[in-house]
Scaffold this active site. Structure first.
Site, short mmCIF file in Angstrom:
data_model
loop_
_atom_site.label_atom_id
_atom_site.label_comp_id
_atom_site.label_asym_id
_atom_site.label_seq_id
_atom_site.Cartn_x
_atom_site.Cartn_y
_atom_site.Cartn_z
N ASP A 26 0.82 -1.21 0.00
CA ASP A 26 0.00 0.00 0.00
C ASP A 26 0.86 1.25 0.00
OD1 ASP A 26 -2.90 -0.91 0.37
OD2 ASP A 26 -1.89 -2.03 1.94
N THR A 27 1.89 1.26 0.82
CA THR A 27 2.73 2.45 0.95
C THR A 27 3.51 2.70 -0.33
OG1 THR A 27 2.92 1.97 3.30
CG2 THR A 27 4.42 3.59 2.39
#
Length: 410
Positions: free
Chosen positions: A182-183
């Site tokens: 996600d990051t």
């Protein structure tokens, strides 16, 4: 909010942000979209976060809670304004369109087609706002045969090739401990937003869509994974704590823990061998380059650990530091919180929450010397800014009250 500051360094915390004047509408939830919004907000953008009334962003309730609110939320949503708006209602969608019409950037991480189903696809939105830059983060992208499949960061990490390399050889693949997929998608999305904004400003271009897939963001950082397979048919496998094809570089046991040692540069290797009392290996012509060391990596790892094992981590690090050999301790959260270097670089900030607590949170990265990122406001409660943001659109207090009565806003 800084816990420590060098008095000889100018305090730039009140400098105008590099992105001051930029308006961002964030429709994302959980990690990927909101992390991109967080990053833009730290550098001065006005980030208006749209959340569903009642529950809000699920991240508010993830992991450890303090007075019913996640401390993760306090980091992810700082510098944002919260508007509780029902996007499933026609009135809510109309309000969202009005907000987006005055924005520079829209961030969303719904499943592909969701916004189109609400009549809020990019073509419709850009008719009212031709300069709109729209960041779309999804599991597999807006096109392709997998576009409609549900995708989370963990799945993106697996499909991107990362999970296959984590863990020990011949053991079950493990996650790296954080939601890295996600990051990575958020950071790639932020790069895309800034690139599109530059094009719009400097080249007179229109806005555009940035299409980020979780698996592609992971795949983009997988180094030579596919070229090695293409050229040699080689499939890189999990290697535990070692750095495959680079030697010596590994984690080594000490008397009270582990230390990472990167002795893979030619001159560094010679200094390392001298330090551990193995001049014979340092002077061995067969080990003068990386290829030779890789061929004998097991022997080198054994020699290094024979030296580290009887000693505490602190002693090993002190000795290697004096020898200018890169080495490091495996930090825990406690180690980070107590480390003077983190504090000296303002990477630990004291942040006041809106419910009266004070917690330490990560500082801002990257560090701009002229227009540094800052924490200007703490994470909002659900709908804290609904009235203010709608007022900026021209809604009267009576009009907002009527919307609230119909449960369009909260």
């Amino acid at each position: 909010m800084n816990l420590s500051r060098d008095p000889d360094v100018p305090d730039l915390s009140l400098s105008p942000g590099a992105l001051q004047g930029l308006r961002v509408i964030e429709m994302g939830q959980l990690i990927a979209g909101p992390f991109a919004g967080k990053t833009l907000g730290e550098f001065g953008a006005d980030v208006v976060k749209i959340e569903p009334p009642g529950a809000g962003d699920p991240l508010r309730n993830w992991r450890l809670l303090q007075d019913g609110t996640s401390v993760w939320w306090q980091v992810q949503s700082r510098n944002k304004r919260s508007v509780a708006l029902d996007l499933r209602s026609e009135e809510g969608q109309d309000i969202a369109r009005r907000l987006i019409a005055e924005a520079d950037v829209l961030i969303e991480n719904f499943r592909p087609g969701t916004l189109e189903g609400w009549g809020m696809g990019y073509e419709a939105l850009s008719e009212r706002n031709p300069g709109l830059v729209m960041l779309r983060i999804s599991g597999y992208g807006q096109t392709g045969p997998y576009r409609d499949l549900p995708g989370f960061g963990a799945i993106g990490e697996a499909m991107g090739g990362l999970r296959h390399l984590t863990g020990e050889p011949d053991r079950v693949p493990v996650r790296c401990g954080i939601s890295i997929g996600d990051t990575l998608a958020a950071l790639h999305g932020t790069i895309g937003v800034l690139t599109a904004l530059y094009h719009r400003k400097v080249n007179g271009g229109r806005g555009q869509v940035i299409d980020v897939a979780l698996n592609e963001a992971v795949f983009n950082v997988m180094e030579s994974l596919v070229p090695e397979y293409s050229a040699f048919g080689a499939v890189r496998e999990a290697a535990g704590s070692a750095l495959p094809g680079i030697a010596p570089s590994n984690a080594y046991r000490c008397a009270d823990g582990y230390v990472l040692v990167a002795g893979n540069g030619d001159s560094i290797f010679r200094r390392l061998m001298q330090t551990i009392g193995r001049d014979d290996l340092g002077a061995d012509p067969a080990l003068a380059n990386n290829a030779g060391r890789v061929a004998r990596v097991a022997e080198l790892d054994q020699a290094i650990e024979a030296w580290t094992l009887p000693q505490p981590v602190a002693t090993v690090l002190g000795t290697l530091g004096e020898a200018r050999v890169p080495a490091g301790k495996v930090y825990t959260a406690k180690d980070i919180a107590e480390d003077p270097h983190y504090r000296a670089r303002d990477m630990l900030l004291r942040q006041h929450t809106r419910d009266g607590h004070e917690i330490e949170v990560p500082g801002v990265v990257p560090k701009l010397m002229g227009t540094p990122g800052t924490v200007r406001s703490s994470a909002p409660g659900l709908g804290d800014d609904t009235d203010a943001v709608l007022g900026e659109l021209g809604f009267t207090a009576a009009g907002i009250a009527a919307l609230r009565e119909r449960k369009v806003v909260a």
